[in-house]
Design a protein around this motif. Structure first.
Motif, PDB file in Angstrom:
ATOM      1  N   ASP A   1     106.681  56.874  96.224  1.00  0.00           N
ATOM      2  CA  ASP A   1     106.224  58.156  96.759  1.00  0.00           C
ATOM      3  C   ASP A   1     105.366  58.925  95.761  1.00  0.00           C
ATOM      4  N   GLN A   2     105.747  58.860  94.485  1.00  0.00           N
ATOM      5  CA  GLN A   2     104.981  59.543  93.459  1.00  0.00           C
ATOM      6  C   GLN A   2     103.610  58.896  93.295  1.00  0.00           C
ATOM      7  N   MET A   3     103.552  57.563  93.417  1.00  0.00           N
ATOM      8  CA  MET A   3     102.273  56.851  93.331  1.00  0.00           C
ATOM      9  C   MET A   3     101.329  57.296  94.451  1.00  0.00           C
ATOM     10  N   ILE A   4     101.886  57.388  95.656  1.00  0.00           N
ATOM     11  CA  ILE A   4     101.068  57.794  96.805  1.00  0.00           C
ATOM     12  C   ILE A   4     100.565  59.224  96.622  1.00  0.00           C
ATOM     13  N   LYS A   5     101.454  60.088  96.156  1.00  0.00           N
ATOM     14  CA  LYS A   5     101.073  61.480  95.944  1.00  0.00           C
ATOM     15  C   LYS A   5      99.986  61.602  94.889  1.00  0.00           C
ATOM     16  N   SER A   6     100.140  60.861  93.795  1.00  0.00           N
ATOM     17  CA  SER A   6      99.165  60.954  92.712  1.00  0.00           C
ATOM     18  C   SER A   6      97.812  60.357  93.094  1.00  0.00           C
ATOM     19  N   SER A   7      97.805  59.484  94.097  1.00  0.00           N
ATOM     20  CA  SER A   7      96.533  58.890  94.542  1.00  0.00           C
ATOM     21  C   SER A   7      95.670  59.892  95.311  1.00  0.00           C
TER      22      SER A   7
ATOM     23  N   ALA B   1     100.323  51.108  96.688  1.00  0.00           N
ATOM     24  CA  ALA B   1     101.606  51.803  96.619  1.00  0.00           C
ATOM     25  C   ALA B   1     102.338  51.738  97.955  1.00  0.00           C
ATOM     26  N   LEU B   2     101.584  51.881  99.063  1.00  0.00           N
ATOM     27  CA  LEU B   2     102.202  51.847 100.381  1.00  0.00           C
ATOM     28  C   LEU B   2     102.866  50.501 100.665  1.00  0.00           C
ATOM     29  N   ARG B   3     102.320  49.457 100.092  1.00  0.00           N
ATOM     30  CA  ARG B   3     102.864  48.108 100.338  1.00  0.00           C
ATOM     31  C   ARG B   3     104.005  47.759  99.400  1.00  0.00           C
ATOM     32  N   SER B   4     104.207  48.550  98.366  1.00  0.00           N
ATOM     33  CA  SER B   4     105.161  48.177  97.327  1.00  0.00           C
ATOM     34  C   SER B   4     106.571  48.653  97.648  1.00  0.00           C
ATOM     35  N   ASP B   5     107.526  48.103  96.917  1.00  0.00           N
ATOM     36  CA  ASP B   5     108.926  48.530  97.025  1.00  0.00           C
ATOM     37  C   ASP B   5     109.382  49.239  95.751  1.00  0.00           C
ATOM     38  N   ARG B   6     108.448  49.708  94.967  1.00  0.00           N
ATOM     39  CA  ARG B   6     108.786  50.349  93.705  1.00  0.00           C
ATOM     40  C   ARG B   6     109.522  51.657  93.944  1.00  0.00           C
ATOM     41  N   PRO B   7     110.454  52.009  93.070  1.00  0.00           N
ATOM     42  CA  PRO B   7     111.208  53.270  93.244  1.00  0.00           C
ATOM     43  C   PRO B   7     110.328  54.499  93.123  1.00  0.00           C
ATOM     44  N   ASP B   8     109.205  54.380  92.406  1.00  0.00           N
ATOM     45  CA  ASP B   8     108.311  55.538  92.264  1.00  0.00           C
ATOM     46  C   ASP B   8     107.156  55.473  93.271  1.00  0.00           C
TER      47      ASP B   8
END
Length: 404
Positions: free
Chosen positions: A233-239, A224-231
């Motif tokens: 921050d949510q991915m990082i939080k959910s991890s 998630a940290l490497r991605s440019d996806r709009p979500d």
């Protein structure tokens, strides 16, 4: 204001005091060690069995893919540097400094330890040491003991935290375990229900052996940290990584603030320009010195009355500390005793005319402050009991002076 904002001025004051003040040898050595701690980032060590996600977690903390998948390194440390370098220690003890961190080149040198110096901001605040073992209980135990001497905050990475891992962890000094993080790094490989059950099982197994137990989908967080996806921050939080990193950085800040507090205690003792010179001997004050047989002058005993009231009030404060801080109360008590001794020195030093009785009591308080300062810096065994005994002796000296 953060600890990072205040460490510079406090460090400079400490260096100035060490350079311009004649201190007893042990106090000078403690002050220099304290200055060295303030100049260095907080030392974080990541340990655990092989394939437990240690490198992935470090990559995520640094927001960089420092160690690519599949690269097997010996024990190594990441620290801050203006340019990227690798300092390689070989089996014969020799060291080579490389101006790049090409892993093929580094590993070709058959290193036993590597320090990577990298221009990554988080490394200004903490160094990251990864301890690599063969996974046997004996090797993990030996490596953990080696790392404990080089560590302020240990992070244990694990898939399930086995009985063997608990055995290794239980052998670490309490000073490290009190700051320990347990990270279950493969949470993304379990269903939410399985993660909850697994976390409960691990929590029951470790009890209070760790400061915090956290499930983290480390690989998912790094992706998630490497991605440019709009979500993103949510991915990082959910991890679970965001919460872990926030807690780790808070603890790093707390550790740095503790060093600053100790430096200010040190400075409070020796940076005063108008306080009488304290005795230099660092031995425990004793009641054996005879009080001079002189007639007490008619001067007011107000200082000694205030001393008695202050000691009485501090006794109640320490009792409150015991109730409030539990296992951390001894550290608080030693610090309270030092603050009290310093305050007594200030109170008596402000008097215009001291009798020989007062001078003896003043000297006992000043000498006790020296010893108590060493206790706070060196964290000696049974320090709280020794600190209270020392302060009680000072109390008796003042009582003799007041009755004279």
């Amino acid at each position: 204001m953060t600890a990072a904002d205040t460490v510079g001025p406090v460090l400079q004051r400490l260096k100035d005091t060490l350079a311009t003040t004649t201190l007893p040898e042990k106090l000078g050595a403690s002050g220099r060690a304290l200055a060295a701690r303030l100049e260095s980032p907080v030392r974080v060590t990541v340990m655990g069995p092989p394939n437990a996600g240690k490198s992935t977690l470090i990559n995520a903390l640094c927001l960089h893919n420092i160690v690519p998948d599949g690269v097997e390194l010996p024990t190594h440390r990441f620290s801050y540097g203006e340019t990227s370098k690798a300092v390689v220690t070989r089996s014969d003890g020799s060291k080579l400094t490389l101006d790049d961190i090409a892993f093929d080149h580094v590993l070709h040198l058959d290193p036993v330890f590597i320090e990577f110096r990298l221009p990554i901001d988080v490394l200004k605040r903490m160094t990251l040491l990864e301890v690599v073992t063969d996974g046997s209980t004996e090797d993990m135990a030996a490596a953990a003991q080696w790392a404990a001497r080089r560590c302020d905050i240990p992070i244990w990475c694990s898939r399930e935290f086995s009985a063997a891992e608990l055995s290794v962890w239980s052998q670490l000094p309490d000073a490290q375990k009190d700051h320990g993080f347990m990270v279950l790094t493969h949470a993304d490989q379990l269903t939410p229900e399985a993660t909850t059950a697994h976390l409960q099982h691990v929590s029951e197994t470790v009890g209070d052996a760790f400061r915090i137990v956290a499930p983290v989908a480390a690989s998912y967080a790094l992706k998630a940290l490497r991605s440019d996806r709009p979500d993103k921050d949510q991915m990082i939080k959910s991890s679970g990584f965001h919460a872990l990193k926030a807690e780790l950085l808070r603890h790093v800040e707390t550790g740095r603030q503790a060093d600053i507090d100790h430096a200010e205690l040190f400075l409070d003792r020796f940076e005063r320009s108008n306080v009488r010179k304290a005795p230099s001997a660092l031995s425990r004050p004793t009641p054996s010195k005879p009080m001079p047989a002189l007639q007490k002058p008619k001067a007011s005993n107000s200082a000694l009355t205030e001393v008695a009231e202050h000691l009485h009030a501090q006794a109640h404060v320490m009792l409150t500390d015991i109730e409030e801080f539990g296992s951390f109360a001894p550290k608080k008590i030693v610090e309270r005793c030092l603050e009290t001794a310093n305050h007594l020195v200030d109170m008596v030093a402000d008097e215009d005319a001291l009798t020989p009785f007062h001078e003896t009591a003043f000297g006992a308080a000043a000498e006790a402050a020296d010893v108590l300062l060493l206790m706070t810096l060196e964290k000696t065994k049974d320090a709280a009991e020794d600190a209270v005994s020392l302060l009680l002796q000072v109390k008796r000296d003042f009582e003799v002076a007041a009755a004279a």
